[in-house]
Enzyme design. Structure first.
Site, PDB file in Angstrom:
ATOM      1  N   ARG B 297      28.661  46.799  43.490  1.00 30.16           N
ATOM      2  CA  ARG B 297      29.914  46.656  43.941  1.00 30.16           C
ATOM      3  C   ARG B 297      30.324  48.374  44.383  1.00 30.16           C
ATOM      4  NH1 ARG B 297      32.854  41.366  41.273  1.00 30.16           N
ATOM      5  NH2 ARG B 297      31.893  39.948  42.554  1.00 30.16           N
ATOM      6  N   HIS B 440      31.318  40.514  51.774  1.00 29.47           N
ATOM      7  CA  HIS B 440      29.985  40.402  50.907  1.00 29.47           C
ATOM      8  C   HIS B 440      30.226  41.008  49.346  1.00 29.47           C
ATOM      9  CE1 HIS B 440      27.582  44.062  52.660  1.00 29.47           C
ATOM     10  NE2 HIS B 440      28.686  44.355  52.197  1.00 29.47           N
ATOM     11  N   GLU B 441      29.432  40.579  48.539  1.00 28.57           N
ATOM     12  CA  GLU B 441      29.743  41.128  47.363  1.00 28.57           C
ATOM     13  C   GLU B 441      31.169  40.632  46.315  1.00 28.57           C
ATOM     14  OE1 GLU B 441      27.721  42.078  44.772  1.00 28.57           O
ATOM     15  OE2 GLU B 441      26.074  42.072  45.899  1.00 28.57           O
ATOM     16  N   GLY B 442      31.355  39.442  46.846  1.00 28.72           N
ATOM     17  CA  GLY B 442      32.789  39.205  46.361  1.00 28.72           C
ATOM     18  C   GLY B 442      34.009  39.651  47.367  1.00 28.72           C
ATOM     19  N   GLN B 447      37.805  40.220  44.278  1.00 30.19           N
ATOM     20  CA  GLN B 447      37.857  41.259  43.318  1.00 30.19           C
ATOM     21  C   GLN B 447      39.409  41.258  42.930  1.00 30.19           C
ATOM     22  OE1 GLN B 447      35.475  42.962  42.949  1.00 30.19           O
ATOM     23  NE2 GLN B 447      34.313  41.950  44.646  1.00 30.19           N
TER      24      GLN B 447
END
Lengths: 600, 600
Positions: B297, B440-442, B447
């Site tokens: 992240r 992407h990546e959450g 978050q």
């Protein structure tokens, strides 16, 4: 449900909020009433849904190319515009005595809006033609009008606006295109124009360019600019179309979005004489252009709002059907997933879109009714007030949607997640399309200078403070309605902040600092205006709920207006207050920033 | 000047702000000092400038296509990644005993950053490979590592992360890919994975997929997910590459941006058995993945910052050279036009970019140094504190740049005006590229839930309040420095607001309302953190100006830090305060919004 309009909301804004039925009582609009307005909207909706919406993705992916001396694009584009023409929409806002349909400007705006929602790039050809015809109608001679207007109103000839040049975008005084008088009273046009939307294509029999150029010997800067009609193909006095008039396509710009609308570098008079017809008097071109600026800038803001409406409708529909995750109470991972609209943060993103889209749409249509009111006003004092208000709101109606409805398109993508980032779904295209609106028809910065320099400082805030009083009346009205007290208070506090910031700006003797705060001031003022129009919507909704519960669907609709007004008051208005406090301090952090700190 | 890095600023952040020379004194980083770090950065800069930057536009326009069973893309892509491999950068952050270069994570971050600035889509292949190798290095068996790591660290085999499926993006517990144990201890993988960046291509000899899958009979939801290594081509025990392992490309996603990086729907085990190797223990896949989440992240946030850096460098350069308009004092329209950087509003857009880019970069590199500090810490209490701080900052470092550095890219376009909206200039591509990072990546929303649900509520704010104290020390330090008193006060007031909002959130017993404020809270917390790191930068700059005037260029650089800190304190921090007040009210306007109000 339709993906080109929320007809319930459009009807609400027109008939409940703006009460346009009263406006069309004027003799000028004698053929219009609620029923005929509805029929016109129905017709527009159908063509927008059936002809414009289905080809939007195709025209984006298969953008116009220049091949063998011609602009090539899918045939569906021309067919869709043909349907627009056949429905009479090119003639919609023009007076009946010149072959128009005599519709009020708000109706033209609402009609164009549905097409913009469906396919904003394609709609530009129509909008630009109407704008060019409007300019000609207002300032052209009878002879010019009789030749050019009939085919434009029939949608057989399209129009453009040729202002910018490569070296002169925001700085129009620096244009170099020359118009040399000929013995026959016409002019020989020579020069290059950049960023010409719809500047070349095969969609119409002819293209009517409205060109700014300088007559040699005139004053320097903007005061030496005149306006000319320059057709792509020569035109006989009988309106017949002849050979090429030496307007050459030098190149197509390859845009991030709005790809269906060609954007051109045009060379006038390069390979041979290019004939232009003077519009009105010499050296008054900028004045004429600015006269049409209110409508043009409303149209840009409205296009921004409608592009965001498309994203909002699409993402709301997606959020109702896409399942992902579970409610907070549901601890069983084997239970079925829920529609994502159940998640509060998805509703936050829908609320953000709804607040921006419906706030901006209401403001754009409100401004369109001001155009109509001004057109029919016979009271000089009232006309001055209307002109002052319209002038004040024009930079807002142009800029606020360009900023915040683009943001709405961002949230539409976000709701679709990875899918939203792909070209298989429309939301990324809408985001690309919308990014243009902050740039053309005067950038964000130019709008700020217009607001602060011309509209606030010049009359020492007179028009603004009058409008503040109008907004205070709304706050006072809302304060007496159960459930709206807090939103009324927020507007009042925001108006205090607006007044304080405005007074501080006016008090300052430092022109550079005043203007250095212009863009932030414009944005914050816009927020207050949108908060105001939301409160007006909430008042109408609250009364409708009391007067008449209506159907369950109606109650959900009116509740939605109240919830969104509350959302905007809580989430957004405090940001405007903070920005107004900054402007009130005559902040100099940007002005004082040394050029060297940015490297180089 | 370079368009891939502002080396003066990067050196400032690393050596003056974060004092990494102290960090690399640790024996783990024995081969690194200021000189070797500088050499590594020089080498990266050169390859990024010469190999990655020049092909960014080409790879965007000529995106990968699936033809005759293979992914086809311009050969320049493979050649550029080959240069990256030959420089040893795939091995950079790995321990020397497994063939790595033993570099601290911050250096890997800085190196990757230059490539991201040059060409973020292409850099993804390298970043994903490093991330996959890192996962394998941490949790894989010795046997797995000995086969897979050497070719990955050499850049001969690339890696991917296979988490999402079409029906399970944010909701990973709902994945359906199955791993069936085979007699030989390996697993047969069957299922489909969606959104796999770098999932198929011909750029490397093999592709090492890190796949989340469920072993039949395991617990439901995320607790039943295991992690597997699944190579594209079968691998012998000696590391030799054999035939296809039945990982089939079912389709390429056509993205708005980051087009050079293939994004795939992959079918595992559709046409025949697909072999996977279990990593670590069964059912611990999510835990393993989350262990690497901080680094991943940080990398996404950093990519967002670097994409905005590219836009900032380009638009600043443009603003220095493009002439348009005149100064306010110049009334002669025939006088020459001035560079647009002379206009205060253009400097406002540059300041907005600089504040976002350099604030975000400093935060990303700060977090990277926390990763290094944690890796070498032997004090359990200090390790706990570092882990707590890193966990707290991870959603910020991922989200804040994704939001505000995208905004920076918007201003880069705006400075270029119409030119910025065309594909002839890089700024529109950068804007498209950057839009991915919020997804992407959450996603942003995920978050927010991570921050409020896991990082703030779970320990009742302990880690957060400890960090607030750390930030208060910065404010106290700044308050004693001439010229920073006001910025110190703004940070203090913002910290008061942060504390009050956090206490209110914690006090509430209503989990739904707590989480309904999570995204806004995350954004506002991020603003405070960025304001803090700007104040830290300003302190260093103010001292440098006092201690040692330095060259004129140095003074302009340090002045720029002070001006930008002031800009952020004045223009941005009040917005955070307003948003924190909203969160502190446990706002329920989104939570309470009825689903029906969004139509349908």
């Amino acid at each position: 449900m339709s993906m080109v309009v929320d007809r319930r909301d459009l009807d609400f804004v027109l008939f409940e909020l703006l009460e346009v039925e009263k406006l069309v009582e004027h003799s000028r609009f004698a053929t219009y009433d609620r029923a005929t307005i509805g029929q016109m909207l129905d017709a527009a909706q159908q063509i927008a849904e059936e002809r414009f919406l289905p080809i939007a993705a195709e025209l984006d992916a298969d953008e116009p190319v220049f091949r063998d001396g011609k602009v090539v694009m899918p045939a569906s584009a021309g067919a869709a515009l043909q349907a627009y023409a056949e429905a009479g929409f090119f003639a919609l806002p023009f007076a009946e005595d010149i072959g128009g349909l005599g519709a009020p400007w708000f109706l033209n705006t609402a009609v164009v809006g549905m097409f913009s929602t469906a396919n904003v790039a394609l709609t530009n050809y129509a909008f630009l033609t109407i704008a060019a015809a409007n300019l000609l109608d207002t300032f052209g001679s009878g002879a010019l009008k009789s030749v050019f207007l009939p085919p434009m109103l029939a949608g057989r000839w399209f129009g453009t606006m040729c202002l910018s040049e490569t070296q002169a975008g925001s700085s129009l005084g620096d244009i170099r295109t020359i118009a040399t008088p000929r013995a026959d009273g016409l002019y020989a046009i020579k020069g290059s124009k950049m960023w010409i939307s719809g500047g070349e294509h095969e969609l119409s029999e002819n293209i009517v360019h409205m060109v700014l150029a300088k007559i040699p010997g005139g004053p320097p800067g903007t005061k030496g600019i005149s306006l000319f009609v320059v057709p792509k193909r020569k035109v006989g006095e009988d309106g017949s179309v002849g050979g090429a008039n030496n307007v050459a396509l030098a190149g197509l710009n390859h845009k991030m979005g709005q790809r269906a609308c060609t954007n051109c570098l045009l060379n006038f008079g390069e390979a041979g004489e290019c004939v232009g017809y003077l519009v009105g008097e010499p050296h008054r071109g900028i004045e004429y252009m600015f006269h049409m600026m209110n409508e043009a800038r409303i149209a840009v803001g409205h296009a921004a709002a409608m592009t965001a409406l498309a994203g909002y409708l699409y993402s709301a529909n997606y959020a109702r059907t896409r399942t992902q995750g579970r409610s907070l109470e549901q601890k069983n991972p084997a239970s079925p997933q829920v529609p994502i609209i159940q998640h509060a943060d998805v509703r936050r993103m829908l609320l953000a879109q709804k607040a921006a889209v419906e706030g901006a749409q209401a403001l754009c249509l409100y401004c369109a009714t001001l155009v109509d009111e001004l057109a029919v006003s016979t009271d000089e004092r009232r006309s001055d007030e209307l002109a002052g208000l319209l002038g004040l709101l024009t930079p807002v109606v142009k800029s606020w949607p360009s900023e915040h409805c683009l943001e709405a398109n961002k949230w539409a993508i976000q709701i679709l997640g990875g899918y939203g980032y792909t070209r298989d779904y429309p939301v990324e295209r809408l985001y690309r399309d919308n990014r243009l609106n902050h740039i053309h028809e005067g950038t964000f910065g130019i709008q700020g200078l217009d607001l602060v320099g011309r509209k606030v400082l010049r009359d020492k805030g007179e028009a603004l403070f009058r409008f503040v009083e109008q907004m205070r009346q709304t706050a006072a009205e809302a304060a007496r309605i159960a459930g709206l007290e807090e939103e009324a208070r927020v507007l009042s506090v925001s108006l205090d902040a607006l007044q304080a910031a405005t007074r501080a700006l006016i008090r300052s003797a430092d022109f550079a600092r005043q203007l250095a705060n212009a863009t932030v001031y414009l944005d914050a003022f816009g927020h207050v205006v949108i908060g105001w129009i939301w409160l007006r919507q909430a008042i109408v909704a609250a009364r409708a709920l009391v007067d008449n519960g209506g159907s369950e669907v109606d109650r959900a609709f009116y509740d939605g207006k109240l919830v969104t007004c509350r959302y905007f008051a809580r989430h957004e208005m405090p940001l405007a207050q903070a920005r107004l406090a900054l402007c009130g301090s005559l902040d100099d952090s940007c002005l004082a920033a040394p050029v060297e700190m940015f490297g180089g």
